[in-house]
Motif scaffolding. Structure first.
Motif, PDB file in Angstrom:
ATOM      1  N   HIS A 321     -38.775  -2.270  -5.343  1.00 46.61           N
ATOM      2  CA  HIS A 321     -40.157  -2.726  -5.335  1.00 46.61           C
ATOM      3  C   HIS A 321     -40.936  -1.969  -4.283  1.00 46.61           C
ATOM      4  O   HIS A 321     -40.357  -1.325  -3.412  1.00 46.61           O
ATOM      5  CB  HIS A 321     -40.245  -4.236  -5.066  1.00 46.61           C
ATOM      6  CG  HIS A 321     -39.807  -4.617  -3.693  1.00 46.61           C
ATOM      7  ND1 HIS A 321     -38.493  -4.884  -3.391  1.00 46.61           N
ATOM      8  CD2 HIS A 321     -40.490  -4.743  -2.542  1.00 46.61           C
ATOM      9  CE1 HIS A 321     -38.388  -5.167  -2.106  1.00 46.61           C
ATOM     10  NE2 HIS A 321     -39.596  -5.086  -1.558  1.00 46.61           N
ATOM     11  N   GLY A 322     -42.259  -2.065  -4.381  1.00 46.35           N
ATOM     12  CA  GLY A 322     -43.116  -1.437  -3.377  1.00 46.35           C
ATOM     13  C   GLY A 322     -44.219  -2.380  -2.958  1.00 46.35           C
ATOM     14  O   GLY A 322     -44.069  -3.184  -2.048  1.00 46.35           O
ATOM     15  N   CYS A 323     -45.312  -2.359  -3.721  1.00 50.79           N
ATOM     16  CA  CYS A 323     -46.531  -3.051  -3.303  1.00 50.79           C
ATOM     17  C   CYS A 323     -46.456  -4.575  -3.422  1.00 50.79           C
ATOM     18  O   CYS A 323     -47.169  -5.283  -2.742  1.00 50.79           O
ATOM     19  CB  CYS A 323     -47.689  -2.548  -4.156  1.00 50.79           C
ATOM     20  SG  CYS A 323     -47.494  -2.957  -5.907  1.00 50.79           S
ATOM     21  N   ARG A 324     -45.653  -5.082  -4.308  1.00 55.44           N
ATOM     22  CA  ARG A 324     -45.564  -6.517  -4.632  1.00 55.44           C
ATOM     23  C   ARG A 324     -46.897  -7.065  -5.146  1.00 55.44           C
ATOM     24  O   ARG A 324     -47.179  -8.243  -5.053  1.00 55.44           O
ATOM     25  CB  ARG A 324     -45.111  -7.349  -3.416  1.00 55.44           C
ATOM     26  CG  ARG A 324     -43.806  -6.902  -2.819  1.00 55.44           C
ATOM     27  CD  ARG A 324     -43.371  -7.776  -1.682  1.00 55.44           C
ATOM     28  NE  ARG A 324     -42.727  -8.983  -2.148  1.00 55.44           N
ATOM     29  CZ  ARG A 324     -41.405  -9.136  -2.262  1.00 55.44           C
ATOM     30  NH1 ARG A 324     -40.601  -8.152  -1.941  1.00 55.44           N
ATOM     31  NH2 ARG A 324     -40.901 -10.263  -2.698  1.00 55.44           N
ATOM     32  N   GLN A 325     -47.731  -6.224  -5.700  1.00 57.94           N
ATOM     33  CA  GLN A 325     -49.048  -6.638  -6.180  1.00 57.94           C
ATOM     34  C   GLN A 325     -49.359  -6.111  -7.576  1.00 57.94           C
ATOM     35  O   GLN A 325     -50.501  -6.130  -7.994  1.00 57.94           O
ATOM     36  CB  GLN A 325     -50.128  -6.109  -5.227  1.00 57.94           C
ATOM     37  CG  GLN A 325     -50.024  -6.650  -3.835  1.00 57.94           C
ATOM     38  CD  GLN A 325     -50.678  -5.729  -2.828  1.00 57.94           C
ATOM     39  OE1 GLN A 325     -51.587  -4.974  -3.178  1.00 57.94           O
ATOM     40  NE2 GLN A 325     -50.236  -5.770  -1.596  1.00 57.94           N
ATOM     41  N   GLY A 326     -48.339  -5.565  -8.261  1.00 57.97           N
ATOM     42  CA  GLY A 326     -48.583  -5.092  -9.625  1.00 57.97           C
ATOM     43  C   GLY A 326     -49.245  -3.744  -9.710  1.00 57.97           C
ATOM     44  O   GLY A 326     -49.759  -3.373 -10.767  1.00 57.97           O
ATOM     45  N   ILE A 327     -49.221  -2.970  -8.624  1.00 60.72           N
ATOM     46  CA  ILE A 327     -49.937  -1.690  -8.634  1.00 60.72           C
ATOM     47  C   ILE A 327     -48.995  -0.506  -8.803  1.00 60.72           C
ATOM     48  O   ILE A 327     -49.235   0.380  -9.611  1.00 60.72           O
ATOM     49  CB  ILE A 327     -50.739  -1.514  -7.332  1.00 60.72           C
ATOM     50  CG1 ILE A 327     -51.697  -2.686  -7.120  1.00 60.72           C
ATOM     51  CG2 ILE A 327     -51.530  -0.210  -7.364  1.00 60.72           C
ATOM     52  CD1 ILE A 327     -52.337  -2.701  -5.747  1.00 60.72           C
ATOM     53  N   CYS A 328     -47.899  -0.476  -8.039  1.00 59.37           N
ATOM     54  CA  CYS A 328     -47.125   0.767  -7.926  1.00 59.37           C
ATOM     55  C   CYS A 328     -46.122   0.964  -9.065  1.00 59.37           C
ATOM     56  O   CYS A 328     -45.620   2.062  -9.249  1.00 59.37           O
ATOM     57  CB  CYS A 328     -46.399   0.805  -6.594  1.00 59.37           C
ATOM     58  SG  CYS A 328     -45.023  -0.377  -6.463  1.00 59.37           S
ATOM     59  N   ALA A 329     -45.789  -0.057  -9.784  1.00 60.56           N
ATOM     60  CA  ALA A 329     -44.856   0.005 -10.935  1.00 60.56           C
ATOM     61  C   ALA A 329     -43.404   0.203 -10.522  1.00 60.56           C
ATOM     62  O   ALA A 329     -42.537   0.361 -11.373  1.00 60.56           O
ATOM     63  CB  ALA A 329     -45.261   1.079 -11.938  1.00 60.56           C
ATOM     64  N   SER A 330     -43.097   0.199  -9.231  1.00 55.13           N
ATOM     65  CA  SER A 330     -41.708   0.476  -8.847  1.00 55.13           C
ATOM     66  C   SER A 330     -40.779  -0.690  -9.147  1.00 55.13           C
ATOM     67  O   SER A 330     -39.564  -0.538  -9.110  1.00 55.13           O
ATOM     68  CB  SER A 330     -41.611   0.890  -7.376  1.00 55.13           C
ATOM     69  OG  SER A 330     -42.258  -0.036  -6.557  1.00 55.13           O
ATOM     70  N   CYS A 331     -41.295  -1.876  -9.470  1.00 54.90           N
ATOM     71  CA  CYS A 331     -40.432  -3.013  -9.797  1.00 54.90           C
ATOM     72  C   CYS A 331     -40.272  -3.197 -11.310  1.00 54.90           C
ATOM     73  O   CYS A 331     -39.793  -4.231 -11.753  1.00 54.90           O
ATOM     74  CB  CYS A 331     -41.005  -4.293  -9.187  1.00 54.90           C
ATOM     75  SG  CYS A 331     -42.593  -4.762  -9.913  1.00 54.90           S
ATOM     76  N   ARG A 357     -43.444  -5.953 -14.997  1.00 56.20           N
ATOM     77  CA  ARG A 357     -43.417  -5.779 -13.541  1.00 56.20           C
ATOM     78  C   ARG A 357     -42.985  -7.101 -12.912  1.00 56.20           C
ATOM     79  O   ARG A 357     -43.668  -8.120 -13.064  1.00 56.20           O
ATOM     80  CB  ARG A 357     -44.786  -5.343 -13.033  1.00 56.20           C
ATOM     81  CG  ARG A 357     -45.135  -3.978 -13.578  1.00 56.20           C
ATOM     82  CD  ARG A 357     -46.423  -3.420 -13.056  1.00 56.20           C
ATOM     83  NE  ARG A 357     -46.684  -2.171 -13.752  1.00 56.20           N
ATOM     84  CZ  ARG A 357     -47.630  -1.315 -13.453  1.00 56.20           C
ATOM     85  NH1 ARG A 357     -48.440  -1.581 -12.447  1.00 56.20           N
ATOM     86  NH2 ARG A 357     -47.792  -0.203 -14.141  1.00 56.20           N
ATOM     87  N   CYS A 359     -42.951  -8.245  -9.968  1.00 55.22           N
ATOM     88  CA  CYS A 359     -43.718  -8.887  -8.888  1.00 55.22           C
ATOM     89  C   CYS A 359     -44.904  -9.686  -9.404  1.00 55.22           C
ATOM     90  O   CYS A 359     -45.454 -10.506  -8.675  1.00 55.22           O
ATOM     91  CB  CYS A 359     -44.179  -7.844  -7.877  1.00 55.22           C
ATOM     92  SG  CYS A 359     -45.364  -6.669  -8.547  1.00 55.22           S
TER      93      CYS A 359
HETATM   94  S1  FES Z   1     -43.752  -3.900  -6.549  1.00 56.10           S
HETATM   95 FE1  FES Z   1     -45.438  -2.599  -7.043  1.00 56.10          FE
HETATM   96  S2  FES Z   1     -45.833  -3.178  -9.134  1.00 56.10           S
HETATM   97 FE2  FES Z   1     -44.298  -4.554  -8.504  1.00 56.10          FE
END
Ligand code: FES
Length: 371
Positions: A321-331, A357, A359
């Motif tokens: 995960h990265g941003c935890r806000q639905g932006i970076c797509a890493s989750c 996603r 998060c």
């Molecule tokens: S952690 Fe970035 S979109 Fe889910």
């Protein structure tokens, strides 16, 4: 200890091509090569991006701006984007996303870090990270971009939402953007007026820039607004007709801006970015569901209120995960069966094989995901 200067390490990126080739063919392991390269210089790696801290500067009571120089693997970024920062604390690898406040040539970039009370990463970065230390960075991500709008731009920021907007503002002014720009920044008190000295100086330097602050706690001074986002504030600071609007801040603030913008029927696209995890969409009563993590062979009771990421972590899993806000797509993960709900919009998704996603998705009923 470093065996070669940082400048040499930066230039080495191109020379490592033969080693990459050997790794790609499976004749060497990347981790082994990286271990040797790190002995030459702590930023030197085959593919991963590492950066050295070259400057620390406090820009508000609770916000620090870091200047970094990356190794030669940095692919570049755009002002307004964010980058994931990794560090190891007591043997645990941690990561957080921060906004880029400047992107410069030769791998130099700046990012701003706000103190999060009780956080595991920001207190260390603010209090312990020193000039010369080395950090790992992820890829830059984020869709905010400076609009092609000679008629003017309105920037609305709340709290640390100023950081990506400042990155774009600095770049637009440096590139000669001459349309009118209004920046309205909502802060709790004067101690949180991040970058205030620089913004006042920019205002003196560029006649097309107007910066205003609104204090949400008591104590607004002359020329400052008071209170949270309101249409009256906008009327007080700028003529809105034709302005392109960018807004960044907590989800509640961004939601208010969106509502105002839709009601005002302004032309062009509104660009928004929320900095806090999404607020649960209303109207879904709490209940227990079964949650299955297929690859981990775990089945647990979960609730339909919280994100899949939060609930997976609670079970000891470590989803990327990265941003935890639905932006970076890493989750991003694959939904195998069941229905999930987008916590921001309330939309339901139930197609097996669909990418979701973690998060921003909560289980809506029994759910199985490929984790
Ligand atoms: S952690 Fe970035 S979109 Fe889910």
């Amino acid at each position: 200890m470093t065996l070669i200067p940082f400048a040499w390490a930066r230039r080495c990126a191109g020379l490592l091509r033969p080693l990459r080739c050997l790794v790609n063919h499976g004749w060497l392991r990347e981790s082994d090569v990286d271990a040797v390269l790190a002995l030459l210089h702590p930023t030197l790696r085959l593919n991963r991006v590492f950066a050295r801290v070259t400057q620390r500067q406090w820009v508000a009571d609770d916000m620090l701006e870091l200047t970094l120089r990356t190794n030669g693997n940095w692919p570049g970024a755009q002002p307004g984007q964010h980058v994931q920062l990794f560090l190891e604390r007591a043997g645990v690898r941690l990561s957080r996303s921060y906004s880029l406040t400047a992107v410069r040539p030769h791998g130099e970039l700046q990012l701003a870090i706000k103190h999060q009370v009780g956080g595991r990463v920001s207190p260390y970065l603010l209090q312990r990270l020193a000039v010369g230390d080395v950090l790992e960075l992820g890829q830059a991500y984020g869709d905010l971009s400076w609009p092609d709008a000679p008629q003017g731009v309105l920037l609305l920021a709340a709290g640390s939402g100023i950081t990506p907007l400042l990155g774009m503002l600095r770049s637009a002014l440096a590139q000669g953007f001459s349309g009118p720009i209004t920046l309205l920044h909502y802060v709790r008190d004067h101690g949180q007026q991040a970058f205030v000295g620089e913004l006042q100086a920019l205002q003196m330097q560029y006649s097309n820039l107007q910066v205003r602050w609104s204090l949400t706690a008591a104590g607004a001074g002359a020329g400052e607004l008071a209170g949270r986002f309101s249409v009256e504030h906008l009327a007080a600071v700028t003529a809105l007709a034709q302005r392109r609007v960018l807004a960044c801040g907590p989800a509640g603030f961004v939601g208010q801006v969106r509502q105002w913008w839709q009601a005002a029927e302004l032309p062009g696209a509104l660009q928004v970015e929320a900095f806090t995890p999404p607020v649960l969409s209303a109207g879904f009563s709490s209940r227990q569901v079964n949650l299955s993590f297929a690859r981990s062979h775990q089945q647990v009771f979960a609730d339909n209120q919280r994100s899949l990421l939060e609930q997976a972590e609670e079970q000891g899993l470590k989803p990327a995960h990265g941003c935890r806000q639905g932006i970076c797509a890493s989750c991003t993960c694959t939904l195998l069966s069941g229905t999930v709900r987008d916590l921001r919009s309330g939309a339901l998704f139930s197609e097996p094989g669909q990418a979701i996603r973690l998060c921003i998705s909560a289980p809506h009923g029994d759910v199985e995901i490929d984790l």
